[in-house]
Scaffold this motif. Structure first.
Motif, PDB file in Angstrom:
ATOM      1  N   PRO A 340      22.920  65.132 107.007  1.00 64.07           N
ATOM      2  CA  PRO A 340      23.739  65.980 106.153  1.00 64.07           C
ATOM      3  C   PRO A 340      23.328  65.764 104.694  1.00 64.07           C
ATOM      4  N   ALA A 341      23.957  66.460 103.807  1.00 64.95           N
ATOM      5  CA  ALA A 341      23.792  66.292 102.357  1.00 64.95           C
ATOM      6  C   ALA A 341      22.750  67.238 101.775  1.00 64.95           C
ATOM      7  N   THR A 344      21.599  70.703 105.486  1.00 62.12           N
ATOM      8  CA  THR A 344      22.496  71.525 106.303  1.00 62.12           C
ATOM      9  C   THR A 344      22.793  72.870 105.649  1.00 62.12           C
ATOM     10  N   ILE A 345      22.742  72.920 104.327  1.00 62.11           N
ATOM     11  CA  ILE A 345      23.067  74.202 103.688  1.00 62.11           C
ATOM     12  C   ILE A 345      22.015  75.263 104.024  1.00 62.11           C
ATOM     13  N   PRO A 355      27.532  86.296 105.680  1.00 63.06           N
ATOM     14  CA  PRO A 355      26.437  85.464 105.179  1.00 63.06           C
ATOM     15  C   PRO A 355      26.043  84.419 106.223  1.00 63.06           C
ATOM     16  N   TRP A 357      24.310  81.461 105.667  1.00 58.24           N
ATOM     17  CA  TRP A 357      24.183  80.047 105.285  1.00 58.24           C
ATOM     18  C   TRP A 357      25.424  79.468 104.637  1.00 58.24           C
ATOM     19  N   PHE A 358      26.437  80.259 104.399  1.00 57.99           N
ATOM     20  CA  PHE A 358      27.705  79.726 103.875  1.00 57.99           C
ATOM     21  C   PHE A 358      28.855  80.560 104.423  1.00 57.99           C
ATOM     22  N   GLY A 359      30.075  80.055 104.221  1.00 58.51           N
ATOM     23  CA  GLY A 359      31.242  80.830 104.609  1.00 58.51           C
ATOM     24  C   GLY A 359      31.842  80.400 105.936  1.00 58.51           C
ATOM     25  N   MET A 360      32.661  81.285 106.483  1.00 60.01           N
ATOM     26  CA  MET A 360      33.452  80.934 107.667  1.00 60.01           C
ATOM     27  C   MET A 360      32.591  80.643 108.889  1.00 60.01           C
ATOM     28  N   LYS A 363      30.838  77.390 108.634  1.00 62.38           N
ATOM     29  CA  LYS A 363      31.714  76.244 108.885  1.00 62.38           C
ATOM     30  C   LYS A 363      31.869  76.005 110.391  1.00 62.38           C
ATOM     31  N   LEU A 366      28.899  74.174 111.475  1.00 58.99           N
ATOM     32  CA  LEU A 366      28.984  72.761 111.081  1.00 58.99           C
ATOM     33  C   LEU A 366      29.894  71.979 112.029  1.00 58.99           C
ATOM     34  N   ARG A 367      30.922  72.640 112.515  1.00 54.79           N
ATOM     35  CA  ARG A 367      31.847  71.964 113.422  1.00 54.79           C
ATOM     36  C   ARG A 367      31.132  71.495 114.698  1.00 54.79           C
ATOM     37  N   TRP A 369      28.081  70.309 114.800  1.00 49.93           N
ATOM     38  CA  TRP A 369      26.916  69.576 114.296  1.00 49.93           C
ATOM     39  C   TRP A 369      26.338  68.612 115.320  1.00 49.93           C
ATOM     40  N   GLN A 370      27.165  67.935 116.078  1.00 48.82           N
ATOM     41  CA  GLN A 370      26.621  66.968 117.044  1.00 48.82           C
ATOM     42  C   GLN A 370      25.863  67.662 118.184  1.00 48.82           C
TER      43      GLN A 370
END
Lengths: 545, 189
Positions: A340-341, A344-345, A355, A357-360, A363, A366-367, A369-370
């Motif tokens: 991360p850091a 991931t973006i 979009p 690469w960002f937004g709902m 997210k 990202l949830r 991620w594993q």
């Protein structure tokens, strides 16, 4: 009147190109001084921490260019401290590439066969070992199983990790806390120190000038230990030989900045930059399909959910490393962990309605991620990078206290490069989306351009003076006594991780550099054993020098 | 931690929060919360500490935040004019935009051809970093105090000494055939 310090050999940078030179020249009897612009950290200082100011930001640089961003080491040990220690040799066809110039880009003296003894020396020194399947982390196993399901092969890649010490913590970009990663801090550099080499951290070389006697004066600034935007005192050291190994993002900048004093640089200094054809894809897996289709399960009743566990890349698909394929269609696909850091973006949502690469929707990605798996493409780019107007100091205008800066690299991928990426993306999609295993998308290039963790070729070797900055002995054309031994000397993309090849080329260059030093009056001999005293590698190259 | 030049201006903080919430959206902190649009049910970048990280002098963005907030408001006003929107004057213009409009505006600012792209991408990068890594906090502390981003991505905790080790890490068996031209050293031939 102040007396300028003197040394026999001044080495700029302490990654593979610098450390290997420091060892052989000091072991051979030369007075060696290494100037490294980053800090000098040991294992106990390598933090498991993303906080700004931890080792994660102290030893690592992320330089944003125009169309290409470069990630690299910034510490004693250079890239070897922050890299993932994956060490395959470059496939045979690479040494016959023609690339953007339409004729051989490698010197005729270098082939896989002639380089193999030098690869052997590096393998003995670090050491590099093969990885047994029972030591392959879940993410590598998942990539292998998916490749197998799609009728492809998959290889655990050779690596410079002591598996008996590795905890699979995946913090290796912040330095290895457990000394499992066989960085240069554990072999070449301590051996060089034992022979009297001096390493000075936080010394950033800015330029070179030539003295009347043909020696060189190296001009540096002291870098603040905490805020790298702040430079302190300036200093100078005279040397009979200068070896530049500041990395492909910095070596040509130092030379170009020196041009008014040194005289015209070869055309290829700061041109022909290659990002090693690198590109990333992120897949997110359906855990039920991993269990049902691939038959994978692990403790706790899970199928995968183990992106965080491991040690970077461990398994690669090499089916497209086929010399019979046309140039620009050859690539490797390597499973990778990217923490991360930073990265991931850039990961994009498959089938995003908004979009990517960002937004709902991001997210939601990202949830999960594993359940991610990152696939690293290393392909054949077109050496289309070049360096624009130089920053006043260093190789970037530093933006953050550490790590982030804006550099002069310019890169617009050609149709050849983009075609290779498209073929690789399609292959990854075919493997991973088969039977509903995963959804996959390449990272966006819209935010920071393309990106590479393996910058190459910005000051390259070759036979043609018009398209190479160095001769096949790594000496800068028309500037005798200046050598370049880092990734910038590699002529082009390698289709695999380049550290092993950079190191082998540096080893191969040593007898010639020792001879040049002797010709300049330095009392030095070539012939040191491996840093730990082993001699098999030395015996093997004895008839080549 | 002070927020750079925006330290004493609550409106600027609202604008920066609204920007961060557009990158990684979160749930409203209270019914009166205007900065967070509240399009999801769990915490996002704002509660993860985005404004603190943006204002961290080590990051490099702090000196630019005052101008960034002002420009976001100017762009929001222009955007509202283009789209014939009437903005609530009780909050700064960017905060007055709906989540969908904030999203459209941020996408425009971060597009490859936008002249100020570098700054807006930097703001987005740090907003995302606050969520997925909590880079203003030590990672062990962030995890032990329930950092919403690290918990949100499912980042596994360290062992008792604050270091990560995974004793179980492998499926433990060969899962594919090797490439037929692999050399004895494990490399491509």
């Amino acid at each position: 009147m102040t007396t300028v310090e003197k040394t026999d050999v001044l080495i700029v940078g302490s990654g593979f190109g610098g450390a290997i030179a420091a060892y052989h020249l000091s072991a051979g009897g030369a007075k060696v001084t290494v100037l490294e612009r980053g800090p000098w950290l040991q294992a106990e200082e390598f933090d498991h921490d993303y906080k700004l100011g931890s080792s994660f930001t102290r030893i690592f640089d992320f330089v944003v260019g125009d169309g290409m961003s470069v990630l690299g080491g910034n510490c004693v040990g250079g890239g070897s401290v922050v890299y993932f220690a994956t060490m395959p040799r470059a496939p045979r066809f690479v040494f016959h590439r023609r690339g953007s110039i339409g004729r051989p880009m490698w010197p005729a003296t270098i082939t896989r066969d002639t380089l193999d003894p030098w690869y052997d020396r590096v393998a003995e020194a670090l050491p590099i070992t093969t990885t047994p399947w029972d030591q392959v982390p879940y993410a590598g196993g998942l990539w292998a199983a998916a490749c197998n399901h799609a009728g492809r092969t998959a290889n655990p890649a050779p690596s410079a990790v002591d598996l008996s010490l590795c905890t699979n913590c995946n913090w290796m970009m912040a330095g290895c806390r457990f000394d499992a990663k066989r960085s240069l801090l554990l072999n070449y550099l301590p051996a060089a120190l034992s022979y009297g080499a001096e390493i000075r951290p936080l010394h950033e070389v800015q330029s070179l000038t030539r003295n009347h006697d043909g020696s060189y004066r190296v001009h540096y600034r002291i870098v603040d230990g905490e805020d790298y935007r702040v430079l302190h005192d300036a200093g100078e050291i005279d040397a009979k030989i200068v070896i530049l190994a500041a990395g492909a993002g910095a070596t040509p900048v130092i030379l170009r900045r020196s041009e008014p004093q040194l005289g015209t640089m070869p055309y290829a200094v700061g041109r022909y930059f290659s990002g090693n054809g690198e590109r990333l894809n992120t897949a997110v897996f359906d855990e039920d399909r991993v269990r049902d289709v691939l038959g994978l399960t692990r403790e706790g009743g899970k199928a995968y959910e183990a992106y965080q566990i491991g040690r970077g890349p461990t398994v690669a698909n090499w089916d497209h490393l086929d010399g019979s394929l046309p140039e620009y269609e050859r690539f490797s696909l390597e499973q990778l962990y990217f923490p991360p850091a930073l990265g991931t973006i850039l990961a994009q949502v498959p089938d995003a309605t908004g979009p990517s690469w960002f937004g709902m929707e991001k997210k939601e990605l990202l949830r999960r991620w594993q359940s991610w798996l990152t696939i690293f493409v290393m392909s054949e780019d077109d050496n289309e990078g070049f360096f624009g107007p130089l920053p006043e100091t260093g190789n970037a205008n530093r933006f953050s206290q550490q790590m982030l800066g804006h550099g002069p690299l310019r890169y617009t991928p050609t149709a050849n490069t983009r075609r290779g990426w498209a073929l690789a993306d399609a292959e990854i999609k075919d493997i991973l989306e088969r039977d509903g295993l995963a959804r996959v998308m390449p990272w966006t290039n819209d935010l920071v351009g393309a990106y590479t963790v393996h910058p190459l070729a910005s000051c390259r070797i070759g036979d043609d003076p018009a398209t190479s900055a160095l001769d096949d002995r790594h000496e800068l054309r028309d500037h005798p006594g200046i050598f370049v031994t880092d990734g910038s000397a590699v002529p082009g993309a390698l289709t695999v991780n380049p550290a092993s090849t950079i190191a082998a080329l540096a080893e191969r260059a040593m007898p010639g550099i020792v001879a040049a030093a002797r010709a300049r009056g330095v009392n030095v001999r070539y012939g040191a054993p491996s840093p730990d005293g082993a001699t098999a590698g030395r015996r093997a190259v004895a008839n080549t020098v | 931690m002070p927020l750079g030049n925006a330290e004493h201006d609550p409106d600027q903080i609202l604008v920066l929060e609204a920007f961060a919430d557009t990158i990684v959206p979160g749930a409203k902190r209270s019914p009166e919360d205007r900065a967070i649009a509240g399009v999801v049910d769990d915490p996002g970048a704002v509660e993860a500490g985005a404004v603190t990280l943006l204002g961290d002098p080590a990051g490099g963005l702090a000196p630019a935040l005052e101008v960034a907030a002002m420009e976001l408001d100017e762009y929001a006003t222009e955007y509202a004019r283009e789209h014939d929107l009437t903005l609530d004057a009780d909050v700064p213009p960017f905060v007055a935009l709906s989540f969908a409009d904030r999203t459209a505006l941020v996408a425009r600012l971060c597009a490859p051809d936008h002249p100020e792209k570098q700054m807006w991408v930097g703001l987005a990068l740090f907003s995302n970093m606050a969520y997925d890594s909590g880079a203003h906090l030590s990672t062990t502390e962030a995890l032990s105090t329930g950092h919403p981003g690290l918990l949100g991505i499912g980042f596994a905790p360290p062992q008792e000494d604050g270091l990560w080790r995974f004793p179980r890490f492998s499926y433990g068996r060969q899962l594919a055939d090797l490439h037929p031209h692999t050399t004895s050293t494990g490399s491509p031939s």
